[in-house]
Scaffold this active site. Structure first.
Site, PDB file in Angstrom:
ATOM      1  N   GLU A 125       2.932 -21.719 -43.017  1.00 33.39           N
ATOM      2  CA  GLU A 125       2.425 -21.612 -41.641  1.00 33.39           C
ATOM      3  C   GLU A 125       2.757 -22.887 -40.870  1.00 33.39           C
ATOM      4  O   GLU A 125       2.887 -23.958 -41.471  1.00 33.39           O
ATOM      5  CB  GLU A 125       0.910 -21.418 -41.667  1.00 33.39           C
ATOM      6  CG  GLU A 125       0.213 -22.559 -42.375  1.00 33.39           C
ATOM      7  CD  GLU A 125      -1.248 -22.250 -42.710  1.00 33.39           C
ATOM      8  OE1 GLU A 125      -2.077 -22.466 -41.829  1.00 33.39           O
ATOM      9  OE2 GLU A 125      -1.521 -21.809 -43.834  1.00 33.39           O
ATOM     10  N   LYS A 127       2.602 -26.324 -38.993  1.00 29.42           N
ATOM     11  CA  LYS A 127       1.666 -27.449 -39.012  1.00 29.42           C
ATOM     12  C   LYS A 127       1.473 -27.869 -37.561  1.00 29.42           C
ATOM     13  O   LYS A 127       2.386 -28.399 -36.931  1.00 29.42           O
ATOM     14  CB  LYS A 127       2.237 -28.596 -39.841  1.00 29.42           C
ATOM     15  CG  LYS A 127       1.269 -29.770 -39.961  1.00 29.42           C
ATOM     16  CD  LYS A 127       1.786 -30.785 -40.972  1.00 29.42           C
ATOM     17  CE  LYS A 127       0.774 -31.845 -41.310  1.00 29.42           C
ATOM     18  NZ  LYS A 127       0.306 -32.616 -40.177  1.00 29.42           N
ATOM     19  N   ASP A 129       0.366 -29.835 -34.338  1.00 26.74           N
ATOM     20  CA  ASP A 129       0.167 -31.252 -34.062  1.00 26.74           C
ATOM     21  C   ASP A 129      -0.985 -31.419 -33.076  1.00 26.74           C
ATOM     22  O   ASP A 129      -0.790 -31.595 -31.881  1.00 26.74           O
ATOM     23  CB  ASP A 129       1.463 -31.837 -33.487  1.00 26.74           C
ATOM     24  CG  ASP A 129       1.506 -33.344 -33.640  1.00 26.74           C
ATOM     25  OD1 ASP A 129       0.574 -33.911 -34.253  1.00 26.74           O
ATOM     26  OD2 ASP A 129       2.463 -33.951 -33.143  1.00 26.74           O
ATOM     27  N   TYR A 237      -7.260 -22.289 -39.892  1.00 29.41           N
ATOM     28  CA  TYR A 237      -6.399 -22.179 -41.077  1.00 29.41           C
ATOM     29  C   TYR A 237      -7.066 -22.621 -42.379  1.00 29.41           C
ATOM     30  O   TYR A 237      -6.457 -22.565 -43.431  1.00 29.41           O
ATOM     31  CB  TYR A 237      -5.102 -22.967 -40.861  1.00 29.41           C
ATOM     32  CG  TYR A 237      -5.304 -24.420 -40.471  1.00 29.41           C
ATOM     33  CD1 TYR A 237      -5.881 -25.328 -41.349  1.00 29.41           C
ATOM     34  CD2 TYR A 237      -4.916 -24.878 -39.206  1.00 29.41           C
ATOM     35  CE1 TYR A 237      -6.081 -26.649 -40.981  1.00 29.41           C
ATOM     36  CE2 TYR A 237      -5.110 -26.197 -38.831  1.00 29.41           C
ATOM     37  CZ  TYR A 237      -5.695 -27.078 -39.728  1.00 29.41           C
ATOM     38  OH  TYR A 237      -5.891 -28.371 -39.374  1.00 29.41           O
ATOM     39  N   LYS A 325       7.525 -31.704 -43.470  1.00 30.52           N
ATOM     40  CA  LYS A 325       7.627 -32.241 -42.111  1.00 30.52           C
ATOM     41  C   LYS A 325       9.047 -32.107 -41.566  1.00 30.52           C
ATOM     42  O   LYS A 325      10.020 -32.231 -42.317  1.00 30.52           O
ATOM     43  CB  LYS A 325       7.229 -33.731 -42.095  1.00 30.52           C
ATOM     44  CG  LYS A 325       5.814 -34.010 -42.580  1.00 30.52           C
ATOM     45  CD  LYS A 325       4.766 -33.805 -41.516  1.00 30.52           C
ATOM     46  CE  LYS A 325       4.577 -34.955 -40.601  1.00 30.52           C
ATOM     47  NZ  LYS A 325       3.702 -36.008 -40.983  1.00 30.52           N
ATOM     48  N   CYS A 419      10.381 -51.687  -2.939  1.00 31.84           N
ATOM     49  CA  CYS A 419      10.925 -50.362  -3.221  1.00 31.84           C
ATOM     50  C   CYS A 419      12.459 -50.447  -3.253  1.00 31.84           C
ATOM     51  O   CYS A 419      13.067 -50.935  -2.294  1.00 31.84           O
ATOM     52  CB  CYS A 419      10.480 -49.383  -2.150  1.00 31.84           C
ATOM     53  SG  CYS A 419      11.314 -47.793  -2.269  1.00 31.84           S
ATOM     54  N   CYS A 422      14.007 -48.427  -0.081  1.00 33.09           N
ATOM     55  CA  CYS A 422      13.879 -48.802   1.330  1.00 33.09           C
ATOM     56  C   CYS A 422      13.505 -50.265   1.546  1.00 33.09           C
ATOM     57  O   CYS A 422      13.446 -50.722   2.686  1.00 33.09           O
ATOM     58  CB  CYS A 422      12.875 -47.902   2.029  1.00 33.09           C
ATOM     59  SG  CYS A 422      11.171 -48.227   1.546  1.00 33.09           S
ATOM     60  N   CYS A 442       5.577 -47.470  -3.342  1.00 30.50           N
ATOM     61  CA  CYS A 442       6.258 -47.955  -2.151  1.00 30.50           C
ATOM     62  C   CYS A 442       5.358 -47.688  -0.942  1.00 30.50           C
ATOM     63  O   CYS A 442       4.763 -46.624  -0.822  1.00 30.50           O
ATOM     64  CB  CYS A 442       7.569 -47.181  -2.009  1.00 30.50           C
ATOM     65  SG  CYS A 442       8.281 -47.288  -0.377  1.00 30.50           S
ATOM     66  N   CYS A 448      11.041 -44.308   4.009  1.00 28.67           N
ATOM     67  CA  CYS A 448      11.696 -44.485   2.706  1.00 28.67           C
ATOM     68  C   CYS A 448      12.532 -43.249   2.397  1.00 28.67           C
ATOM     69  O   CYS A 448      11.997 -42.146   2.305  1.00 28.67           O
ATOM     70  CB  CYS A 448      10.638 -44.701   1.633  1.00 28.67           C
ATOM     71  SG  CYS A 448      11.357 -44.783  -0.015  1.00 28.67           S
TER      72      CYS A 448
HETATM   73  S1  IVH Z   1      -4.398 -27.388 -44.203  1.00 29.19           S
HETATM   74  C1  IVH Z   1      -6.885 -29.742 -47.488  1.00 29.19           C
HETATM   75  N1  IVH Z   1      -2.924 -26.229 -42.375  1.00 29.19           N
HETATM   76  O1  IVH Z   1      -2.488 -31.557 -40.813  1.00 29.19           O
HETATM   77  C2  IVH Z   1      -5.828 -29.378 -46.526  1.00 29.19           C
HETATM   78  N2  IVH Z   1      -3.541 -28.490 -42.025  1.00 29.19           N
HETATM   79  O2  IVH Z   1      -1.655 -33.771 -42.522  1.00 29.19           O
HETATM   80  C3  IVH Z   1      -6.345 -28.877 -45.231  1.00 29.19           C
HETATM   81  N3  IVH Z   1      -2.761 -29.407 -39.900  1.00 29.19           N
HETATM   82  O3  IVH Z   1      -5.710 -32.667 -41.606  1.00 29.19           O
HETATM   83  C4  IVH Z   1      -5.337 -28.867 -44.155  1.00 29.19           C
HETATM   84  N4  IVH Z   1      -1.765 -27.609 -39.179  1.00 29.19           N
HETATM   85  O4  IVH Z   1      -5.225 -31.730 -39.213  1.00 29.19           O
HETATM   86  C5  IVH Z   1      -3.533 -27.362 -42.746  1.00 29.19           C
HETATM   87  N5  IVH Z   1      -1.670 -25.067 -40.799  1.00 29.19           N
HETATM   88  C6  IVH Z   1      -2.279 -26.183 -41.188  1.00 29.19           C
HETATM   89  C7  IVH Z   1      -2.275 -27.334 -40.388  1.00 29.19           C
HETATM   90  C8  IVH Z   1      -2.912 -28.474 -40.849  1.00 29.19           C
HETATM   91  C9  IVH Z   1      -2.072 -28.852 -38.910  1.00 29.19           C
HETATM   92  C10 IVH Z   1      -3.222 -30.801 -39.903  1.00 29.19           C
HETATM   93  C11 IVH Z   1      -4.661 -30.994 -40.256  1.00 29.19           C
HETATM   94  C12 IVH Z   1      -4.637 -31.812 -41.517  1.00 29.19           C
HETATM   95  C13 IVH Z   1      -3.327 -32.533 -41.362  1.00 29.19           C
HETATM   96  C14 IVH Z   1      -2.804 -33.029 -42.686  1.00 29.19           C
END
Ligand code: IVH
Length: 700
Positions: A125, A127, A129, A237, A325, A419, A422, A442, A448
């Site tokens: 799934e 990750k 941010d 999640y 990552k 500026c 101008c 400015c 300007c």
């Molecule tokens: S699982 C024990 N699933 O990534 C593990 N984390 O680097 C529980 N994060 O602390 C985390 N998307 O803030 C999980 N699909 C995802 C995620 C996810 C983002 C973040 C989360 C976690 C951090 C770890």
């Protein structure tokens, strides 16, 4: 950074001292990231520090199990009350290459003693941010929400989480456990991030570096009404305490969350091998730029919860999951120059001119430097070698300077106080609280050239003069051709065209009909309501509302102008009159006085007033704050029926539409709002609650 000595060749003393230094650095970075929402290094650099600690601890077991290698995040800040997590919120190990993914799968199989052909399933799934949050439901009711904090204790953000419309206050559905702690990521979509930063910039407030910081800053507000104005989203999640598990697999749990009414990520799939995981990683990577929100990798989790239990944890991360990552989208290049761009409001924005470099597959030659403080904070100098980063669709940024490569003669950058377009003075304003604006502006106003095209566009825009056929493209053309340099020129265009040898109708893109229509449209605006006239001038801090207030108070333009000129003297009665207009504060008063006393503006106004007559305000119906706006109502309305809402809005001069499009100005969203809300967020349209709507139309 100099190249680090290989861990194996460190003496025990050197290892101990480096370990201590890294621990200190990491602790400081954790505070900047988790508490101040203002990191100073990239995630990739941070991960490198963490990996170095791990490598040192592996080679020098004496140092292993230290605070730094166990801790995740930073202790909760003092602002919020603390919540102890019933189950710790831990972190994930990272991998960066395909081989490491295969290693992870092999490690899992080995640990479980699985035969070579025994199947094992993983979920994959995105990750997200954002920032993780634990939301506790008891008897289906949302009772508490907390940030991760240091993994053991987080901050109580219940009131703020309740403002996130996507998170239900009450869960429903079969098999709902009595106690359910749902964990997931709170994040901000790109469109909302851009809209928020635009608003922040306009208001002279802090601009966020990326959607993650914006989400964190929005969630960690002491005043939850501020959080409510920020559009945040959530994906569930994971979980903490659960009184009765609704499923026995990872994907089953996520499906259960969805059935209970929680948002879950649709891009979650089941995979059966390392190759499968890698293939899904590639497909998510390809979609990354189009998701509309930031992700920084893909998370793989062993699907079977019984197997997860057997695998358990090692220090701060589970053995049953890993984060794959994306390669850091960073590169090193040379900063050739710093160029200053000037926007409509006169904001001077520094832009880094770079030796072109490929970052994440795209050639980058410009990067934003945000503002002058940012340049000073990072001590960025012309000639420096810099680390450039691209995150998703966000404009490239300069992460830091590689100091070792600094040319001996590089001098600190001096931000211009004039500026570049101008030559007028460029100043940093102070707000009511005496805080200095991050942006230098400015003061050249209408003279300007950099500002003038943008100002002309504003002058002709829908809520200002609203001249049909004179859109952004046409204005750019007329400006480039030297035909329209100031607002008055618009109204003399026809006269000059008559005398010209190169008639407009003969130019490319114009025909006699379109030229005739344009001149007619211009002519019809020789009389405009005073509020529109004032708004069209683009005076700083004078938006539609303040323009209306000034117009209502003064009735005639001459009265306004006379008072503003007299108000130059701060002790004058005129100044007191201005300050006392309901809703007009010191900042606005100062801005209008500055505008009217600027000699260049006087000329522009005198010329314009020969052509145009401002009239007393528009009739009552069209004088409301929502007049001329296109409004869409969605979700459940609690204070009135849909029909009533529509009728009232129309009485106030608004247009009510059934669907969200680029033309929509306001979406009034009640509980249960769905696709219209998503669309509005994507289009960056203002979304308000029913109560906000009532307040806006003066009924709240
Ligand atoms: S699982 C024990 N699933 O990534 C593990 N984390 O680097 C529980 N994060 O602390 C985390 N998307 O803030 C999980 N699909 C995802 C995620 C996810 C983002 C973040 C989360 C976690 C951090 C770890």
């Amino acid at each position: 950074m100099t190249k680090p000595v290989a861990v194996e060749s460190l003496s025990p003393e050197a290892a101990r001292s480096e370990h201590a230094r890294l621990a200190q650095d990491i602790a400081e970075h954790d505070i900047r990231y988790h508490q101040q929402d203002a990191p100073t290094i990239s995630d990739a650099d941070y991960d490198a520090l963490r990996r170095r600690v791990e490598a040192i601890e592996a080679a020098f077991p004496d140092l292993a199990g230290s605070e730094v290698s166990r801790r995740v995040g930073a202790a909760p800040s003092e602002k919020f009350s603390k919540v102890r997590h019933a189950v710790p919120m831990l972190s994930l190990g990272n991998v960066f290459s395909d081989e490491e993914v295969e290693d992870f799968v092999a490690r899992v199989r080995r640990f479980l003693g699985l035969a070579e052909d025994a199947p094992v399933a993983f979920t994959a799934e995105p990750k997200i941010d954002g920032l993780s949050c634990n939301i506790r439901f008891e008897g289906g009711e949302l009772v508490r929400a907390a940030t991760r904090g240091d993994g053991y204790e987080g901050e109580d953000v219940t009131a703020n989480v309740r403002t996130i419309s996507e998170i239900p206050h009450r869960l429903h559905g079969e098999g709902l456990p009595d106690v359910l702690e749902v964990r997931g990521e709170i994040y901000m979509r790109h469109a909302d991030f851009a809209a928020l930063n635009a608003r922040q910039l306009e208001a002279g407030d802090k601009v966020f570096a990326n959607p993650r910081n914006a989400a964190a800053g929005s969630l960690r507000q002491l005043d939850s009404s501020i959080t409510a104005q920020r559009t945040l989203h959530f994906f569930a999640y994971a979980w903490g305490e659960v009184s009765a598990m609704p499923a026995d697999t990872q994907h089953g749990m996520v499906q259960a969350f969805k059935a209970f009414g929680l948002p879950t990520n649709p891009r979650t799939v089941l995979c059966h091998s390392g190759a499968d995981l890698i293939a899904h990683f590639r497909s998510i990577e390809a979609e990354r730029a189009h998701l509309g929100y930031d992700i920084d990798g893909v998370v793989y989790k062993v699907d079977d919860l019984a197997l997860q239990g057997r695998l358990g944890f090692v220090s701060r991360s589970p053995r049953w999951a890993v984060a794959h990552k994306f390669p850091a989208e960073q590169a090193t290049t040379v900063l050739r120059d710093i160029e200053i761009q000037v926007g409509r409001t006169g904001a001077l924005t520094p832009v880094a001119k770079l030796e072109p470099v490929t970052v994440g597959g795209v050639v980058v030659s410009n990067a934003t430097l945000h503002n002058e403080d940012e340049i000073a904070r990072k001590d960025i100098r012309i000639g420096d070698t810099v680390v450039v980063q691209r995150a998703g669709d966000v404009i490239p940024q300069i992460v830091r300077v590689v100091e070792e490569k600094r040319p001996a003669d590089a001098k600190p950058y001096e931000f211009p106080h004039k500026c570049p377009a101008c030559g007028s003075a460029a100043v940093r304003e102070q707000d009511e609280k005496g805080e200095v604006d991050a942006v230098r502006r400015c003061t050249g106003g209408l003279i300007c050239p950099a500002q003038s095209v943008e100002r002309l566009k504003h002058f002709c825009s829908r809520n200002a003069f609203d001249i049909e056929g004179l859109g952004d493209r046409q204005i750019e053309f007329f400006h480039k051709e030297g035909l329209v340099m100031s607002p008055a020129d618009i109204f003399t265009l026809e006269e000059r065209d008559k005398r010209s040898l190169r008639k407009l109708k003969d130019r490319e893109g114009f025909g006699s009909t379109s030229v005739r229509n344009l001149f007619a449209a211009i002519d019809s605006r020789r009389r405009v309501p005073l509020n529109r006239f004032i708004f069209a001038l683009g005076i700083r801090h004078v938006g539609e509302t303040n323009a209306r207030r000034l117009a209502r108070h003064f009735s005639t333009f001459e009265a306004l102008r006379r008072t503003c000129l007299a108000a130059k003297d701060e002790a004058s009665e005129a100044r007191a009159e201005l300050d006392n207009i309901n809703g007009v504060g010191d900042v606005v008063a100062e801005a209008v006085v500055d505008f009217f006393t600027e000699p260049h503006n006087e000329t522009v106004l005198d010329d314009l007033l020969v052509q145009v007559t401002p009239e007393a305000m528009e009739a009552v119906q069209t004088d409301s704050p929502v007049a001329g706006k296109t409004v869409v109502f969605t979700g459940a309305l609690e204070k009135f029926t849909r029909e009533e809402a529509k009728a009232q809005a129309e009485r106030l001069g608004a247009k009510v539409s059934g669907s969200v499009s680029k033309k929509t100005d306001i979406l009034v969203a009640g509980p249960g709002a769905g696709s219209k809300l998503t669309k509005a967020a994507e289009l960056g349209i203002e979304v308000i609650s029913e109560d906000d709507w009532l307040a806006r139309i003066g009924e709240g």
